[in-house]
Enzyme design. Structure first.
Site, PDB file in Angstrom:
ATOM      1  N   ASN A  37       0.816  -1.212   0.000  1.00  0.00           N
ATOM      2  CA  ASN A  37       0.000   0.000   0.000  1.00  0.00           C
ATOM      3  C   ASN A  37       0.848   1.259   0.000  1.00  0.00           C
ATOM      4  OD1 ASN A  37      -2.651  -1.328   0.391  1.00  0.00           O
ATOM      5  ND2 ASN A  37      -1.803  -1.894   2.383  1.00  0.00           N
ATOM      6  N   LYS A  57      -4.863   4.702   3.388  1.00  0.00           N
ATOM      7  CA  LYS A  57      -4.140   3.628   2.711  1.00  0.00           C
ATOM      8  C   LYS A  57      -4.694   3.479   1.302  1.00  0.00           C
ATOM      9  CE  LYS A  57      -3.388  -0.239   4.918  1.00  0.00           C
ATOM     10  NZ  LYS A  57      -3.581  -1.430   5.787  1.00  0.00           N
ATOM     11  N   GLN A 118      -8.542   5.695  11.678  1.00  0.00           N
ATOM     12  CA  GLN A 118      -7.979   6.420  12.812  1.00  0.00           C
ATOM     13  C   GLN A 118      -6.451   6.368  12.781  1.00  0.00           C
ATOM     14  OE1 GLN A 118      -8.838   4.344  16.407  1.00  0.00           O
ATOM     15  NE2 GLN A 118      -7.799   5.801  17.756  1.00  0.00           N
ATOM     16  N   ASP A 119      -5.827   7.488  13.090  1.00  0.00           N
ATOM     17  CA  ASP A 119      -4.376   7.529  13.287  1.00  0.00           C
ATOM     18  C   ASP A 119      -4.108   7.225  14.757  1.00  0.00           C
ATOM     19  OD1 ASP A 119      -1.686   8.021  13.402  1.00  0.00           O
ATOM     20  OD2 ASP A 119      -1.811  10.160  12.934  1.00  0.00           O
ATOM     21  N   VAL A 120      -3.519   6.074  15.026  1.00  0.00           N
ATOM     22  CA  VAL A 120      -3.282   5.683  16.424  1.00  0.00           C
ATOM     23  C   VAL A 120      -1.978   6.255  16.957  1.00  0.00           C
ATOM     24  CG1 VAL A 120      -4.636   3.588  16.145  1.00  0.00           C
ATOM     25  CG2 VAL A 120      -2.150   3.487  15.831  1.00  0.00           C
ATOM     26  N   ASP A 224      -2.882 -12.492   9.183  1.00  0.00           N
ATOM     27  CA  ASP A 224      -1.586 -11.843   8.945  1.00  0.00           C
ATOM     28  C   ASP A 224      -0.974 -11.474  10.297  1.00  0.00           C
ATOM     29  OD1 ASP A 224       0.506 -10.968   7.412  1.00  0.00           O
ATOM     30  OD2 ASP A 224      -0.480  -9.161   6.668  1.00  0.00           O
ATOM     31  N   ASP A 248      -3.407  -3.887   9.771  1.00  0.00           N
ATOM     32  CA  ASP A 248      -3.324  -4.605   8.491  1.00  0.00           C
ATOM     33  C   ASP A 248      -4.203  -5.855   8.487  1.00  0.00           C
ATOM     34  OD1 ASP A 248      -1.699  -2.681   7.485  1.00  0.00           O
ATOM     35  OD2 ASP A 248       0.154  -3.819   7.656  1.00  0.00           O
ATOM     36  N   GLU A 250      -6.224  -6.731   5.959  1.00  0.00           N
ATOM     37  CA  GLU A 250      -6.668  -6.933   4.577  1.00  0.00           C
ATOM     38  C   GLU A 250      -6.932  -8.395   4.229  1.00  0.00           C
ATOM     39  OE1 GLU A 250      -3.394  -5.261   2.516  1.00  0.00           O
ATOM     40  OE2 GLU A 250      -4.184  -3.218   2.555  1.00  0.00           O
TER      41      GLU A 250
END
Length: 361
Positions: A37, A57, A118-120, A224, A248, A250
């Site tokens: 990504n 992303k 969200q930005d952690v 993952d 992640d 996905e």
């Protein structure tokens, strides 16, 4: 309308014109890392769904390092839904003693392959901490293993109990998640061959692993679960672990729980062998004890052993830890795990460890 989200200019146009966001001056930063990504951190003057800093992303159709390794961009839809599912079921997945969280999913744009969450914050991965000199303490490693074990066991419980509900059935359609696992399993034979290993069990195991991951509907799996996708958040004094973030998602899908077991425990074995024995062992033991205590279905030790063996053969060479002789030894250990699993040998090296450590409940 589509935008080029690989460039800052295209990103700003998308955010301001398409989403009408008020982006702060110099508020855009491209983040490094990531296999598939293009990822941006965006600061905002006005909150978006309650957040003044967000992560975007942008899915690419191939690995960053290998354009021939194709991976469908629709995977972002599954990550978005996974974040929503986990957040909606946080009371079932956690409790007052569980510190595992996922970022809040804020928006998914199928046309532009854009996922906003969200930005952690900026923090190091578990991989960073176990490879540091010195690494994290055995106590912190044990806490991480225990927390992840409980969370993943409850995720597997949740998946089994809700597989007939539409929002869970959705994950059965994650073909990208299934085919990506297939592609990784196909590296087992050539990876073993790099170290002169040509064992007749390898094609048999690969066939079985692929068939299972392509068809299994057993439960919801993260799929993952390795140290590079686990972020550790400490207090301001950097002494107390306050939060563990799993990122992640996905590849999240319905599949065999042994895949999650194989990834995390395989990582623990790698860390114990090549980085710090006490850290890797403590994390593994705590995971197994906590997982066994929380999961409602019996652990299939043969499948878990095969999953660990697959992880060792797939990733030992990739990580490039140790020298050639040490890596060869560990790839052989992975192949031996296949024999243990095939024979359901409870006295085998890896299987006996799993049985012993999971029984300490």
């Amino acid at each position: 309308m589509t935008f080029d989200l690989k460039t800052e200019e295209g990103l700003l146009s998308y955010l301001t014109k398409h989403l009408s966001l008020d982006v702060a001056p110099n508020g855009v930063k491209r983040l490094s890392g990531g296999f598939v990504n293009v990822t941006w951190r965006v600061g905002l003057n006005a909150p978006y769904h309650g957040h003044t800093s967000i992560i975007l992303k942008h899915a690419q159709p191939h690995l960053s390092s290998d354009i021939d390794f194709k991976i469908g961009v629709e995977r972002s839809a599954y990550e978005y839904q996974a974040l929503k599912i986990v957040s909606a079921n946080s009371s079932l997945l956690g409790s007052s003693d569980i510190r595992v969280s996922v970022p809040e999913g804020l928006h998914y744009d199928v046309v532009n392959n854009a996922l906003i969450m969200q930005d952690v914050g900026t923090m190091k991965t578990l991989l960073d901490y176990v490879t540091a000199k010195p690494p994290i303490s055995a106590e912190i490693a044990s806490l991480v293993g225990s927390q992840i074990g409980a969370f993943i066991a409850r995720l597997h419980n949740l998946g089994r109990e809700n597989k007939d509900k539409d929002d869970f059935k959705f994950f059965s359609g994650n073909i990208v998640g299934r085919t990506t696992a297939d592609q990784l399993y196909q590296t087992i034979i050539p990876n073993a061959a790099k170290y002169g290993i040509d064992d007749p069990i390898l094609p048999i195991v690969v066939k079985e692993l692929v068939e299972e991951v392509m068809n299994s509907e057993e439960t919801l799996i993260m799929a993952d679960l390795w140290s590079g996708n686990i972020l550790l958040q400490f207090d301001e004094n950097s002494t107390e672990l306050t939060r563990i973030w799993l990122v992640d998602w996905e590849l999240c899908k319905y599949g065999p729980p042994s895949l999650d077991m194989g990834y995390f425990l395989g990582d623990c074995f790698l860390v114990a062998r090549f980085q710090d024995q006490l850290v890797g062992t403590s994390m593994r033991q705590a995971y197994l004890k906590s997982y066994a205590r929380n999961v409602k279905e019996p652990i299939n030790y043969a499948k878990a052993t095969a999953g660990i063996g697959a992880h060792l053969v797939m990733w030992t060479d990739f990580m490039k830890w140790g020298n050639d002789e040490e890596r060869e030894e560990f790839v052989k250990k992975g192949v031996e795990a296949f024999h243990e699993a095939n024979e359901d040998n409870r006295n085998g090296e890896i299987t006996s460890i799993l049985v012993k450590e999971a029984s300490r409940t």
